[in-house]
Design a protein around this motif. Sequence first.
Motif, PDB file in Angstrom:
ATOM      1  N   GLY A  76      53.302 -86.357 -30.717  1.00  0.00           N
ATOM      2  CA  GLY A  76      52.327 -85.285 -30.565  1.00  0.00           C
ATOM      3  C   GLY A  76      51.365 -85.191 -31.728  1.00  0.00           C
ATOM      4  O   GLY A  76      50.886 -84.105 -32.082  1.00  0.00           O
TER       5      GLY A  76
ATOM      6  N   THR B 292      47.922 -86.077 -34.108  1.00  0.00           N
ATOM      7  CA  THR B 292      46.511 -86.454 -34.097  1.00  0.00           C
ATOM      8  C   THR B 292      46.390 -87.940 -34.420  1.00  0.00           C
ATOM      9  O   THR B 292      47.107 -88.451 -35.287  1.00  0.00           O
ATOM     10  CB  THR B 292      45.738 -85.627 -35.135  1.00  0.00           C
ATOM     11  OG1 THR B 292      45.714 -84.262 -34.710  1.00  0.00           O
ATOM     12  CG2 THR B 292      44.311 -86.139 -35.320  1.00  0.00           C
TER      13      THR B 292
ATOM     14  N   ALA C 252      51.568 -90.563 -29.512  1.00  0.00           N
ATOM     15  CA  ALA C 252      51.693 -89.650 -28.378  1.00  0.00           C
ATOM     16  C   ALA C 252      53.085 -89.036 -28.314  1.00  0.00           C
ATOM     17  O   ALA C 252      53.239 -87.829 -28.065  1.00  0.00           O
ATOM     18  CB  ALA C 252      51.372 -90.396 -27.082  1.00  0.00           C
ATOM     19  N   ARG C 253      54.109 -89.862 -28.539  1.00  0.00           N
ATOM     20  CA  ARG C 253      55.479 -89.332 -28.510  1.00  0.00           C
ATOM     21  C   ARG C 253      55.692 -88.270 -29.585  1.00  0.00           C
ATOM     22  O   ARG C 253      56.448 -87.319 -29.393  1.00  0.00           O
ATOM     23  CB  ARG C 253      56.491 -90.474 -28.692  1.00  0.00           C
ATOM     24  CG  ARG C 253      56.595 -91.409 -27.498  1.00  0.00           C
ATOM     25  CD  ARG C 253      57.810 -92.314 -27.614  1.00  0.00           C
ATOM     26  NE  ARG C 253      57.743 -93.216 -28.756  1.00  0.00           N
ATOM     27  CZ  ARG C 253      57.192 -94.429 -28.727  1.00  0.00           C
ATOM     28  NH1 ARG C 253      56.644 -94.882 -27.594  1.00  0.00           N
ATOM     29  NH2 ARG C 253      57.181 -95.190 -29.803  1.00  0.00           N
TER      30      ARG C 253
ATOM     31  N   TYR D  41      46.590 -88.238 -22.337  1.00  0.00           N
ATOM     32  CA  TYR D  41      47.078 -87.233 -23.292  1.00  0.00           C
ATOM     33  C   TYR D  41      45.919 -86.334 -23.744  1.00  0.00           C
ATOM     34  O   TYR D  41      45.516 -86.353 -24.915  1.00  0.00           O
ATOM     35  CB  TYR D  41      47.718 -87.905 -24.500  1.00  0.00           C
ATOM     36  CG  TYR D  41      48.851 -88.848 -24.158  1.00  0.00           C
ATOM     37  CD1 TYR D  41      50.117 -88.357 -23.845  1.00  0.00           C
ATOM     38  CD2 TYR D  41      48.655 -90.230 -24.130  1.00  0.00           C
ATOM     39  CE1 TYR D  41      51.160 -89.212 -23.520  1.00  0.00           C
ATOM     40  CE2 TYR D  41      49.689 -91.094 -23.810  1.00  0.00           C
ATOM     41  CZ  TYR D  41      50.936 -90.576 -23.506  1.00  0.00           C
ATOM     42  OH  TYR D  41      51.970 -91.421 -23.180  1.00  0.00           O
TER      43      TYR D  41
ATOM     44  N   LEU E 121      46.055 -84.217 -27.021  1.00  0.00           N
ATOM     45  CA  LEU E 121      46.029 -84.829 -28.352  1.00  0.00           C
ATOM     46  C   LEU E 121      44.600 -85.029 -28.826  1.00  0.00           C
ATOM     47  O   LEU E 121      43.708 -85.362 -28.045  1.00  0.00           O
ATOM     48  CB  LEU E 121      46.762 -86.171 -28.338  1.00  0.00           C
ATOM     49  CG  LEU E 121      48.256 -86.141 -28.014  1.00  0.00           C
ATOM     50  CD1 LEU E 121      48.838 -87.545 -28.118  1.00  0.00           C
ATOM     51  CD2 LEU E 121      48.998 -85.182 -28.937  1.00  0.00           C
TER      52      LEU E 121
ATOM     53  N   PHE F  62      49.583 -96.266 -30.746  1.00  0.00           N
ATOM     54  CA  PHE F  62      49.053 -95.184 -29.913  1.00  0.00           C
ATOM     55  C   PHE F  62      50.189 -94.440 -29.194  1.00  0.00           C
ATOM     56  O   PHE F  62      50.228 -93.213 -29.180  1.00  0.00           O
ATOM     57  CB  PHE F  62      48.061 -95.739 -28.886  1.00  0.00           C
ATOM     58  CG  PHE F  62      46.851 -96.404 -29.466  1.00  0.00           C
ATOM     59  CD1 PHE F  62      46.495 -96.243 -30.800  1.00  0.00           C
ATOM     60  CD2 PHE F  62      46.036 -97.201 -28.666  1.00  0.00           C
ATOM     61  CE1 PHE F  62      45.369 -96.859 -31.336  1.00  0.00           C
ATOM     62  CE2 PHE F  62      44.914 -97.818 -29.178  1.00  0.00           C
ATOM     63  CZ  PHE F  62      44.586 -97.653 -30.517  1.00  0.00           C
ATOM     64  N   GLU F  63      51.089 -95.203 -28.585  1.00  0.00           N
ATOM     65  CA  GLU F  63      52.175 -94.580 -27.830  1.00  0.00           C
ATOM     66  C   GLU F  63      53.129 -93.826 -28.752  1.00  0.00           C
ATOM     67  O   GLU F  63      53.639 -92.750 -28.390  1.00  0.00           O
ATOM     68  CB  GLU F  63      52.932 -95.643 -27.021  1.00  0.00           C
ATOM     69  CG  GLU F  63      52.128 -96.207 -25.865  1.00  0.00           C
ATOM     70  CD  GLU F  63      51.693 -95.129 -24.876  1.00  0.00           C
ATOM     71  OE1 GLU F  63      52.482 -94.178 -24.634  1.00  0.00           O
ATOM     72  OE2 GLU F  63      50.572 -95.226 -24.349  1.00  0.00           O
TER      73      GLU F  63
ATOM     74  N   VAL G 264      41.954 -87.229 -30.654  1.00  0.00           N
ATOM     75  CA  VAL G 264      41.737 -88.642 -30.968  1.00  0.00           C
ATOM     76  C   VAL G 264      40.351 -88.803 -31.587  1.00  0.00           C
ATOM     77  O   VAL G 264      39.354 -88.344 -31.029  1.00  0.00           O
ATOM     78  CB  VAL G 264      41.847 -89.522 -29.713  1.00  0.00           C
ATOM     79  CG1 VAL G 264      41.573 -90.984 -30.067  1.00  0.00           C
ATOM     80  CG2 VAL G 264      43.228 -89.376 -29.067  1.00  0.00           C
TER      81      VAL G 264
ATOM     82  N   PHE H  38      43.982 -93.649 -22.892  1.00  0.00           N
ATOM     83  CA  PHE H  38      44.914 -92.835 -23.683  1.00  0.00           C
ATOM     84  C   PHE H  38      44.469 -91.371 -23.690  1.00  0.00           C
ATOM     85  O   PHE H  38      45.288 -90.459 -23.513  1.00  0.00           O
ATOM     86  CB  PHE H  38      44.973 -93.393 -25.101  1.00  0.00           C
ATOM     87  CG  PHE H  38      45.919 -92.680 -26.018  1.00  0.00           C
ATOM     88  CD1 PHE H  38      47.260 -93.038 -26.074  1.00  0.00           C
ATOM     89  CD2 PHE H  38      45.481 -91.656 -26.848  1.00  0.00           C
ATOM     90  CE1 PHE H  38      48.138 -92.383 -26.936  1.00  0.00           C
ATOM     91  CE2 PHE H  38      46.348 -90.998 -27.703  1.00  0.00           C
ATOM     92  CZ  PHE H  38      47.679 -91.370 -27.739  1.00  0.00           C
ATOM     93  N   GLU H  39      43.189 -91.140 -23.887  1.00  0.00           N
ATOM     94  CA  GLU H  39      42.679 -89.771 -23.929  1.00  0.00           C
ATOM     95  C   GLU H  39      42.824 -89.075 -22.580  1.00  0.00           C
ATOM     96  O   GLU H  39      43.067 -87.859 -22.524  1.00  0.00           O
ATOM     97  CB  GLU H  39      41.219 -89.771 -24.385  1.00  0.00           C
ATOM     98  CG  GLU H  39      41.050 -90.098 -25.860  1.00  0.00           C
ATOM     99  CD  GLU H  39      39.598 -90.119 -26.287  1.00  0.00           C
ATOM    100  OE1 GLU H  39      39.276 -89.448 -27.284  1.00  0.00           O
ATOM    101  OE2 GLU H  39      38.784 -90.786 -25.627  1.00  0.00           O
TER     102      GLU H  39
END
Length: 329
Positions: free
Chosen positions: A100, A102, A97-98, A153, A156, A93-94, A158, A149-150
């Motif tokens: 960017g 989907t 995110a890094r 971020y 993004l 997940f991380e 998800v 997470f959502e």
Amino acid sequence: MSHVIVTGATGNLGVAVLRALAGEPAVTSVTGLARRRPAWRPEGVEFAEIDVATEEPDFTGADAVVHLAWQFQPARHPERTWEANVLGSLRVFEAAARAGATLVHASSVGTYAPGPKDDRVAEDWPTHGWPGAAYPREKSYLERCLDAFERAYPELRVVRLRPAFVFQRPAAPEQRRIFAGPLVPGQLIRPEWLPVVPDVPGLRVQVVHADDVADAVRRALLRPVRGAFNLAAEPPIDARGLAAHLGKRTVRLPRSVARTMLAGAWHARALPVDPGLFDTVARLPLMDTGRARDQLGWVPRVTAWEAVGELLAGLHSGEGHATPPLHPD
């Protein structure tokens, strides 16, 4: 959707997703991540070795990440499956995110709280699972992690896919090893040798073919959707339907007796899955798939009975697939 990275790319869902993406013109390149590089490689797919349980992935340049990696065993050491499934997923997940990217995450019907067997639940049904087994605990915990997470971020996209039990013929040897143990030959699991079908009250479940789940993954990547989607084929599977399908008769088996038998086999180390998983399956709700139909345009092409038929044929043939998790040996 130019470049897609798929974790758990050599497992039951992974090989089906790679097949689906390899034939999708909108996806220009695919990287499959797995602990062991397979001999099999579909056109347009590159593989890389990584164990997300212990290694930090790097998704730089990815437009999307499809997270499928999961370990069912060793069920007797839940701390090890937690490390692989929960801590490994958090790394994925991380990293998404890094980059960017989907994120499409393979959740499960197992994340749902106990629910009805004579009605259907939508994606807003509580997702705190049944606490007595590692699988629903881990799937449910990751749902809470994705909630956070959502919020962290919001830019993004998800998507959480919640499939029913996933079958396909090449994955049958792996599923036999996971649920029956490596010493049980698939050739012994033959419907004609089954004298009766045990009818356990309340044991009614949904299944879906791996190719249909892969089609949902492809659609989720290409459409601007977010949130959770239930995935299941029709009809639900129960003992009476299975008996009719196999030409057998049913014998009533109280749930308490079935659980006691499974617990005895577990404690005798004759069965590799603990009775908590039986408790989970017995309490799973039936899912409504209307949201997937309406927002993804998803309709399963394989019926539930056809998917079950592939599982039984795969158990008997033992042919598997040319990836380490699905290999017949």
